[in-house]
Design a protein around this motif. Structure first.
Motif, PDB file in Angstrom:
ATOM      1  N   GLN A   1     -23.578  -8.957 -36.731  1.00 11.23           N
ATOM      2  CA  GLN A   1     -24.390  -8.077 -37.567  1.00 11.23           C
ATOM      3  C   GLN A   1     -23.533  -7.340 -38.598  1.00 11.23           C
ATOM      4  N   LEU A   2     -22.276  -7.050 -38.248  1.00  8.68           N
ATOM      5  CA  LEU A   2     -21.393  -6.329 -39.155  1.00  8.68           C
ATOM      6  C   LEU A   2     -20.745  -7.241 -40.188  1.00  8.68           C
ATOM      7  N   THR A   3     -20.488  -8.500 -39.836  1.00  5.19           N
ATOM      8  CA  THR A   3     -19.679  -9.371 -40.692  1.00  5.19           C
ATOM      9  C   THR A   3     -20.398 -10.619 -41.186  1.00  5.19           C
ATOM     10  N   GLY A   4     -21.451 -11.043 -40.490  1.00  6.40           N
ATOM     11  CA  GLY A   4     -22.079 -12.316 -40.809  1.00  6.40           C
ATOM     12  C   GLY A   4     -21.346 -13.507 -40.226  1.00  6.40           C
ATOM     13  N   ARG A   5     -20.281 -13.258 -39.460  1.00  3.46           N
ATOM     14  CA  ARG A   5     -19.520 -14.344 -38.837  1.00  3.46           C
ATOM     15  C   ARG A   5     -19.960 -14.463 -37.378  1.00  3.46           C
ATOM     16  N   ARG A   6     -20.555 -15.589 -37.058  1.00  2.00           N
ATOM     17  CA  ARG A   6     -21.171 -15.806 -35.754  1.00  2.00           C
ATOM     18  C   ARG A   6     -20.195 -16.480 -34.791  1.00  2.00           C
ATOM     19  N   TYR A   7     -20.005 -15.878 -33.638  1.00  2.00           N
ATOM     20  CA  TYR A   7     -19.240 -16.484 -32.553  1.00  2.00           C
ATOM     21  C   TYR A   7     -20.100 -16.464 -31.292  1.00  2.00           C
ATOM     22  N   GLN A   8     -19.940 -17.500 -30.474  1.00  2.00           N
ATOM     23  CA  GLN A   8     -20.651 -17.593 -29.204  1.00  2.00           C
ATOM     24  C   GLN A   8     -19.672 -18.009 -28.120  1.00  2.00           C
ATOM     25  N   ARG A   9     -20.020 -17.699 -26.897  1.00  2.00           N
ATOM     26  CA  ARG A   9     -19.132 -18.102 -25.798  1.00  2.00           C
ATOM     27  C   ARG A   9     -19.021 -19.610 -25.720  1.00  2.00           C
ATOM     28  N   LEU A  10     -20.102 -20.281 -26.017  1.00  2.48           N
ATOM     29  CA  LEU A  10     -20.126 -21.748 -26.063  1.00  2.48           C
ATOM     30  C   LEU A  10     -20.932 -22.115 -27.295  1.00  2.48           C
ATOM     31  N   SER A  11     -20.287 -22.715 -28.278  1.00  5.58           N
ATOM     32  CA  SER A  11     -20.992 -22.995 -29.530  1.00  5.58           C
ATOM     33  C   SER A  11     -21.114 -24.494 -29.742  1.00  5.58           C
ATOM     34  N   GLY A  12     -22.214 -24.890 -30.366  1.00  7.36           N
ATOM     35  CA  GLY A  12     -22.473 -26.299 -30.608  1.00  7.36           C
ATOM     36  C   GLY A  12     -22.568 -26.616 -32.084  1.00  7.36           C
TER      37      GLY A  12
ATOM     38  N   ILE B   1     -21.081 -36.426 -27.366  1.00  8.95           N
ATOM     39  CA  ILE B   1     -20.579 -35.067 -27.534  1.00  8.95           C
ATOM     40  C   ILE B   1     -19.063 -35.068 -27.391  1.00  8.95           C
ATOM     41  N   ILE B   2     -18.399 -34.414 -28.340  1.00  5.57           N
ATOM     42  CA  ILE B   2     -16.969 -34.135 -28.223  1.00  5.57           C
ATOM     43  C   ILE B   2     -16.845 -32.699 -27.717  1.00  5.57           C
ATOM     44  N   LEU B   3     -16.270 -32.530 -26.543  1.00  4.77           N
ATOM     45  CA  LEU B   3     -16.112 -31.205 -25.933  1.00  4.77           C
ATOM     46  C   LEU B   3     -14.644 -30.804 -26.013  1.00  4.77           C
ATOM     47  N   GLY B   4     -14.361 -29.641 -26.548  1.00  5.42           N
ATOM     48  CA  GLY B   4     -12.969 -29.235 -26.673  1.00  5.42           C
ATOM     49  C   GLY B   4     -12.820 -27.760 -26.923  1.00  5.42           C
ATOM     50  N   GLN B   5     -11.579 -27.371 -27.200  1.00  4.08           N
ATOM     51  CA  GLN B   5     -11.274 -25.977 -27.513  1.00  4.08           C
ATOM     52  C   GLN B   5     -10.055 -25.946 -28.419  1.00  4.08           C
TER      53      GLN B   5
ATOM     54  N   ASN C   1     -17.790 -26.389 -28.694  1.00  7.90           N
ATOM     55  CA  ASN C   1     -16.564 -25.588 -28.710  1.00  7.90           C
ATOM     56  C   ASN C   1     -16.590 -24.601 -27.552  1.00  7.90           C
ATOM     57  N   MET C   2     -15.647 -24.757 -26.618  1.00  4.99           N
ATOM     58  CA  MET C   2     -15.525 -23.833 -25.489  1.00  4.99           C
ATOM     59  C   MET C   2     -14.712 -22.623 -25.937  1.00  4.99           C
ATOM     60  N   VAL C   3     -15.367 -21.691 -26.607  1.00  6.05           N
ATOM     61  CA  VAL C   3     -14.678 -20.493 -27.075  1.00  6.05           C
ATOM     62  C   VAL C   3     -14.222 -19.655 -25.889  1.00  6.05           C
ATOM     63  N   PHE C   4     -15.114 -19.476 -24.932  1.00  6.90           N
ATOM     64  CA  PHE C   4     -14.771 -18.794 -23.686  1.00  6.90           C
ATOM     65  C   PHE C   4     -14.568 -19.858 -22.611  1.00  6.90           C
TER      66      PHE C   4
ATOM     67  N   ARG D   1     -23.413 -19.034 -17.919  1.00  7.62           N
ATOM     68  CA  ARG D   1     -24.818 -19.071 -18.328  1.00  7.62           C
ATOM     69  C   ARG D   1     -25.004 -19.493 -19.774  1.00  7.62           C
ATOM     70  N   ALA D   2     -23.931 -19.475 -20.570  1.00  7.21           N
ATOM     71  CA  ALA D   2     -24.075 -19.881 -21.971  1.00  7.21           C
ATOM     72  C   ALA D   2     -24.540 -21.327 -22.075  1.00  7.21           C
ATOM     73  N   ALA D   3     -24.216 -22.133 -21.061  1.00  7.71           N
ATOM     74  CA  ALA D   3     -24.631 -23.539 -21.088  1.00  7.71           C
ATOM     75  C   ALA D   3     -26.145 -23.677 -21.054  1.00  7.71           C
ATOM     76  N   THR D   4     -26.826 -22.717 -20.440  1.00  4.01           N
ATOM     77  CA  THR D   4     -28.283 -22.810 -20.345  1.00  4.01           C
ATOM     78  C   THR D   4     -28.941 -22.570 -21.701  1.00  4.01           C
ATOM     79  N   GLY D   5     -28.188 -22.019 -22.657  1.00  7.99           N
ATOM     80  CA  GLY D   5     -28.731 -21.802 -23.988  1.00  7.99           C
ATOM     81  C   GLY D   5     -28.790 -23.066 -24.821  1.00  7.99           C
TER      82      GLY D   5
END
Length: 309
Positions: free
Chosen positions: A234-245, A254-258, A284-287, A292-296
């Motif tokens: 909300q402050l920057t417009g730069r979106r990060y998620q614990r698990l991003s696709g 799917i290529i799974l990595g970090q 991208n496995m950020v965390f 539970r991020a996988a359920t998203g």
């Protein structure tokens, strides 16, 4: 990273809390971990830098940092740990050698992500009272020249606040200890209000104190992390998620990595879709512990596969 920090100390840099930076270079990484813990226990916003054998050397001290609820951040420039021969280049040996310590583990794919996730890691650590490690690939990210938006001082001040700020205590477990309000970075060593930390315990009490970390502290981290990630967006417009696709919704593969490989993997996915009509997606496995991020993820096959990891 540590060198640039020392340069800023020599230049008299003052941080957003209006304090001069402190730089200490101990005789070893083991000592560095102890110094960082000590600074955090005195209520300072503390940070450490290491890689490869250095992380392995400080390994035993990291468990105590978690157990004492010290909200500092460890920066790792990921490098291979020497085995059959010397190698100083990128590897995730050091990042994963701390998997069992209880640290929050975050991996950045680029210089921009390193800058942003450092701030986010500090906030998550200070709200959850659990130290965090923010990693980047050695040389492939640490020494890469790339453009980025450096977070402004005003942004840092608004997002992180000051270590001495009194904040609403975020979880029921913490309220049992501190009440409705607490210092953002708690004072463990305080001559005016002394407390006991790091006692000797026999088996029964020790077992309970270790096991209770999960319901009282660790299980709150996902929600706190999501809250901090959303606030930063909300402050920057730069979106990060614990698990991003990336292009995962219709993907057959799917290529799974970090880490830095994600940047190239996303380009490869674009290329193969355009030239080979292959539906490739990237996760991208950020965390490291995305739970539970996988359920998203809406793709059922991907979600089921991730939950088995």
């Amino acid at each position: 990273m540590g060198e640039y920090w020392s340069v800023e100390v020599a230049n008299g840099h003052v941080n957003t809390s209006q304090r001069p930076l402190i730089f200490i270079e101990p005789e070893s990484e083991h000592a560095a971990a102890a110094v960082t813990a000590g600074m955090s226990m005195t209520g300072l916003r503390a940070i450490n830098f290491s890689s490869a054998q250095g992380v392995a050397f400080m390994h035993e001290s990291l468990y105590a940092a978690v157990g004492k609820r010290l909200p500092y951040v460890l920066n790792i420039g990921c490098r291979a740990i020497t085995k059959s021969s010397l190698n100083v280049h990128c590897g995730h040996d050091d990042y994963h050698c701390i998997d069992d310590t209880g640290f929050i583990q975050i991996m950045a794919k680029s210089g921009q992500a390193v800058a942003d996730l450092n701030l986010i890691a500090h906030k998550i650590a200070e709200l959850s009272l659990t130290p965090a490690a923010i990693a980047q690939d050695g040389f492939l990210t640490t020494h890469l020249i790339e453009s980025l938006n450096i977070p402004e001082r005003e942004l840092i001040a608004e997002f992180l606040g000051k270590p001495e700020d009194m904040i609403d205590t975020p979880t029921p477990a913490q309220r049992m200890i501190y009440g409705e309000k607490r210092r953002r970075v708690p004072l463990v060593w305080d001559v005016d209000n002394p407390m006991v930390a790091g006692t000797v315990q026999n088996q029964d009490a020790y077992m309970q104190s270790v096991a209770s970390q999960r319901p009282y502290f660790f299980e709150h981290i996902p929600d706190i992390a999501d809250q901090c990630l959303e606030e930063y967006y909300q402050l920057t417009g730069r979106r990060y998620q614990r698990l991003s696709g990336y292009l995962v919704e219709d993907a057959d593969y799917i290529i799974l990595g970090q880490g830095s490989m994600i940047v190239q993997a996303e380009l490869v996915a674009d290329y193969l879709r355009q030239t080979r009509n292959l539906k490739i997606g990237v996760v991208n496995m950020v965390f490291f512990r995305f739970d539970r991020a996988a359920t998203g993820m809406k793709l059922k096959r991907l979600r089921d596969a991730l939950q088995k990891i």
